[in-house]
Enzyme design. Sequence first.
Site, PDB file in Angstrom:
ATOM      1  N   GLU A  18       0.833  -1.207   0.000  1.00  0.00           N
ATOM      2  CA  GLU A  18       0.000   0.000   0.000  1.00  0.00           C
ATOM      3  C   GLU A  18       0.866   1.255   0.000  1.00  0.00           C
ATOM      4  O   GLU A  18       1.861   1.334   0.722  1.00  0.00           O
ATOM      5  CB  GLU A  18      -0.893  -0.024   1.244  1.00  0.00           C
ATOM      6  CG  GLU A  18      -1.821   1.163   1.348  1.00  0.00           C
ATOM      7  CD  GLU A  18      -2.803   1.026   2.499  1.00  0.00           C
ATOM      8  OE1 GLU A  18      -3.430  -0.043   2.643  1.00  0.00           O
ATOM      9  OE2 GLU A  18      -2.930   1.989   3.267  1.00  0.00           O
ATOM     10  N   GLY A 109     -14.311   5.688   5.072  1.00  0.00           N
ATOM     11  CA  GLY A 109     -13.548   6.916   5.320  1.00  0.00           C
ATOM     12  C   GLY A 109     -13.861   7.428   6.714  1.00  0.00           C
ATOM     13  O   GLY A 109     -14.876   7.055   7.315  1.00  0.00           O
ATOM     14  N   ASP A 155     -19.338  -5.094  14.980  1.00  0.00           N
ATOM     15  CA  ASP A 155     -18.290  -4.802  13.996  1.00  0.00           C
ATOM     16  C   ASP A 155     -18.071  -6.009  13.078  1.00  0.00           C
ATOM     17  O   ASP A 155     -17.877  -5.872  11.866  1.00  0.00           O
ATOM     18  CB  ASP A 155     -16.984  -4.450  14.736  1.00  0.00           C
ATOM     19  CG  ASP A 155     -16.130  -3.460  13.957  1.00  0.00           C
ATOM     20  OD1 ASP A 155     -16.688  -2.690  13.132  1.00  0.00           O
ATOM     21  OD2 ASP A 155     -14.903  -3.440  14.173  1.00  0.00           O
ATOM     22  N   LYS A 162     -20.271  -6.650   4.515  1.00  0.00           N
ATOM     23  CA  LYS A 162     -19.439  -6.199   3.394  1.00  0.00           C
ATOM     24  C   LYS A 162     -19.104  -7.382   2.481  1.00  0.00           C
ATOM     25  O   LYS A 162     -19.101  -7.249   1.257  1.00  0.00           O
ATOM     26  CB  LYS A 162     -18.156  -5.525   3.919  1.00  0.00           C
ATOM     27  CG  LYS A 162     -18.444  -4.246   4.706  1.00  0.00           C
ATOM     28  CD  LYS A 162     -17.204  -3.386   4.932  1.00  0.00           C
ATOM     29  CE  LYS A 162     -16.456  -3.697   6.193  1.00  0.00           C
ATOM     30  NZ  LYS A 162     -15.453  -2.652   6.543  1.00  0.00           N
ATOM     31  N   HIS A 263      -0.426  -7.952   3.586  1.00  0.00           N
ATOM     32  CA  HIS A 263      -0.537  -6.608   3.006  1.00  0.00           C
ATOM     33  C   HIS A 263       0.402  -5.697   3.789  1.00  0.00           C
ATOM     34  O   HIS A 263       0.347  -5.663   5.016  1.00  0.00           O
ATOM     35  CB  HIS A 263      -1.986  -6.125   3.120  1.00  0.00           C
ATOM     36  CG  HIS A 263      -2.247  -4.800   2.478  1.00  0.00           C
ATOM     37  ND1 HIS A 263      -2.365  -4.640   1.113  1.00  0.00           N
ATOM     38  CD2 HIS A 263      -2.426  -3.565   3.009  1.00  0.00           C
ATOM     39  CE1 HIS A 263      -2.607  -3.358   0.841  1.00  0.00           C
ATOM     40  NE2 HIS A 263      -2.653  -2.687   1.976  1.00  0.00           N
TER      41      HIS A 263
HETATM   42  P1  FAD Z   1     -17.424   0.653   7.720  1.00  0.00           P
HETATM   43  O1  FAD Z   1     -17.194  -0.773   7.381  1.00  0.00           O
HETATM   44  O2  FAD Z   1     -18.590   1.332   7.105  1.00  0.00           O
HETATM   45  O3  FAD Z   1     -17.544   0.734   9.325  1.00  0.00           O
HETATM   46  C1  FAD Z   1     -17.426   1.974  10.006  1.00  0.00           C
HETATM   47  C2  FAD Z   1     -18.033   1.890  11.396  1.00  0.00           C
HETATM   48  O4  FAD Z   1     -19.452   1.923  11.307  1.00  0.00           O
HETATM   49  C3  FAD Z   1     -17.698   0.613  12.169  1.00  0.00           C
HETATM   50  O5  FAD Z   1     -17.586   0.939  13.514  1.00  0.00           O
HETATM   51  C4  FAD Z   1     -18.919  -0.270  11.903  1.00  0.00           C
HETATM   52  O6  FAD Z   1     -19.057  -1.248  12.905  1.00  0.00           O
HETATM   53  C5  FAD Z   1     -20.014   0.765  11.905  1.00  0.00           C
HETATM   54  N1  FAD Z   1     -21.200   0.469  11.071  1.00  0.00           N
HETATM   55  C6  FAD Z   1     -21.229  -0.115   9.858  1.00  0.00           C
HETATM   56  N2  FAD Z   1     -22.502  -0.139   9.383  1.00  0.00           N
HETATM   57  C7  FAD Z   1     -23.283   0.450  10.322  1.00  0.00           C
HETATM   58  C8  FAD Z   1     -24.682   0.765  10.410  1.00  0.00           C
HETATM   59  N3  FAD Z   1     -25.517   0.429   9.439  1.00  0.00           N
HETATM   60  N4  FAD Z   1     -25.113   1.410  11.526  1.00  0.00           N
HETATM   61  C9  FAD Z   1     -24.261   1.764  12.521  1.00  0.00           C
HETATM   62  N5  FAD Z   1     -22.927   1.501  12.476  1.00  0.00           N
HETATM   63  C10 FAD Z   1     -22.453   0.850  11.396  1.00  0.00           C
HETATM   64  N6  FAD Z   1      -9.384   5.908   5.161  1.00  0.00           N
HETATM   65  C11 FAD Z   1      -9.285   6.836   4.183  1.00  0.00           C
HETATM   66  O7  FAD Z   1      -9.819   7.945   4.327  1.00  0.00           O
HETATM   67  N7  FAD Z   1      -8.621   6.574   3.017  1.00  0.00           N
HETATM   68  C12 FAD Z   1      -8.041   5.361   2.789  1.00  0.00           C
HETATM   69  O8  FAD Z   1      -7.442   5.161   1.731  1.00  0.00           O
HETATM   70  C13 FAD Z   1      -8.118   4.357   3.793  1.00  0.00           C
HETATM   71  N8  FAD Z   1      -7.589   3.133   3.606  1.00  0.00           N
HETATM   72  C14 FAD Z   1      -7.733   2.162   4.578  1.00  0.00           C
HETATM   73  C15 FAD Z   1      -7.232   0.879   4.343  1.00  0.00           C
HETATM   74  C16 FAD Z   1      -7.372  -0.126   5.288  1.00  0.00           C
HETATM   75  C17 FAD Z   1      -6.847  -1.510   4.983  1.00  0.00           C
HETATM   76  C18 FAD Z   1      -8.000   0.166   6.529  1.00  0.00           C
HETATM   77  C19 FAD Z   1      -8.097  -0.893   7.586  1.00  0.00           C
HETATM   78  C20 FAD Z   1      -8.505   1.436   6.770  1.00  0.00           C
HETATM   79  C21 FAD Z   1      -8.400   2.445   5.801  1.00  0.00           C
HETATM   80  N9  FAD Z   1      -8.923   3.734   6.000  1.00  0.00           N
HETATM   81  C22 FAD Z   1      -8.817   4.682   4.999  1.00  0.00           C
HETATM   82  C23 FAD Z   1      -9.582   4.085   7.266  1.00  0.00           C
HETATM   83  C24 FAD Z   1     -11.112   3.900   7.233  1.00  0.00           C
HETATM   84  O9  FAD Z   1     -11.678   4.761   6.295  1.00  0.00           O
HETATM   85  C25 FAD Z   1     -11.633   4.192   8.636  1.00  0.00           C
HETATM   86  O10 FAD Z   1     -11.220   3.213   9.534  1.00  0.00           O
HETATM   87  C26 FAD Z   1     -13.143   4.442   8.724  1.00  0.00           C
HETATM   88  O11 FAD Z   1     -13.409   5.038   9.983  1.00  0.00           O
HETATM   89  C27 FAD Z   1     -13.985   3.179   8.614  1.00  0.00           C
HETATM   90  O12 FAD Z   1     -13.980   2.691   7.357  1.00  0.00           O
HETATM   91  P2  FAD Z   1     -14.638   1.238   7.018  1.00  0.00           P
HETATM   92  O13 FAD Z   1     -14.551   1.059   5.575  1.00  0.00           O
HETATM   93  O14 FAD Z   1     -14.086   0.211   7.899  1.00  0.00           O
HETATM   94  O15 FAD Z   1     -16.165   1.560   7.444  1.00  0.00           O
END
Ligand code: FAD
Length: 298
Positions: A18, A109, A155, A162, A263
Amino acid sequence: ALNQNLAELQARINVSFEFFPPRTSEMEQTLWQSIDRLSELKPTFVSVTYGANSGERERTHSIIKDIKERTGLDSAPHLTCVDATPQELEAIARDYWQSGIRHIVALRGDLPPGSGKPSMFASDLVALLKKVGDFDISVAAYPEVHPEAKSAQSDLINLKKKVDAGANRAITQFFFDVESYLRFRDRCVATGIDTEIVPGILPVSNFKQLQRFATMTNVKVPNWMTQMFDGLDNDAETRKMVGASIAMDMVKILSREGVKDFHFYTLNRAELSYAICHTLGVRPEAALPGQSLVRASA
Ligand code: FAD
């Protein structure tokens, strides 16, 4: 026998790297040097993160296309769905599809401070992308639980959502407590999540910065690790070696536990990730031990 073991190991292990979009021309030079060096290791894919501001976002789009053109590697842009409309996301995805990009790291994000409940979560983004094209999709997973999650269980259910929406693999947040990853992997299996849970490996060289980042992301920094870096605040050289040795120990245990995909959060530097891959038996083809012998005897 040692050569054979290494060859077997190399055949088994897949790595991905990455990067983040560089902010200066000097950083850009470092990035390309790193990409050139790490691409020798034939990663399954490379990815580029997606920032919060629009200039950085444009750079993700262009760098990912440049990497694909220059290396031919499977190049996966990260894409986040906070503060974008579904129409905007669809347009970006369509543009990627038309440019031959087939793999996206789909994320929600981080929420801007003070914002309410987001209108889209990562699972919604996965579903949206799948409607645009049959992308290979990676999503994020949190062995030590996402900071906003109501519980570890909710979580985990979110991760399942997903995967059910079409994600092909999960990449974990970085971690240092190998046990927490292994327990998490078991819980994923028990929940019916059948994709690879690829450990995200962060080779640490700046421990102070790591401590801040770990607090923000809910990642445990074990006491033994704090002790390892103790007294090295002004000694970058030794910190780098200590960081490499910690990551090498981690990947060794993980590969013994059957992990085949790794990764690496490279921070745009090749050195540490390259060295750790080397210890996993992941090497450029010409440097595979035993090959020179084969050639010599042929
Ligand atoms: P989600 O899977 O949507 O989860 C977010 C939170 O919401 C979790 O606590 C989940 O339990 C909760 N949730 C999910 N659905 C619901 C619902 N329906 N109601 C209530 N709660 C819910 N960030 C960036 O900005 N740019 C990047 O390029 C980037 N790359 C990343 C790469 C990796 C491998 C990782 C691990 C993280 C990365 N991040 C990046 C950080 C990420 O965007 C943050 O951790 C963000 O806060 C959560 O993203 P997620 O995709 O896990 O969200």
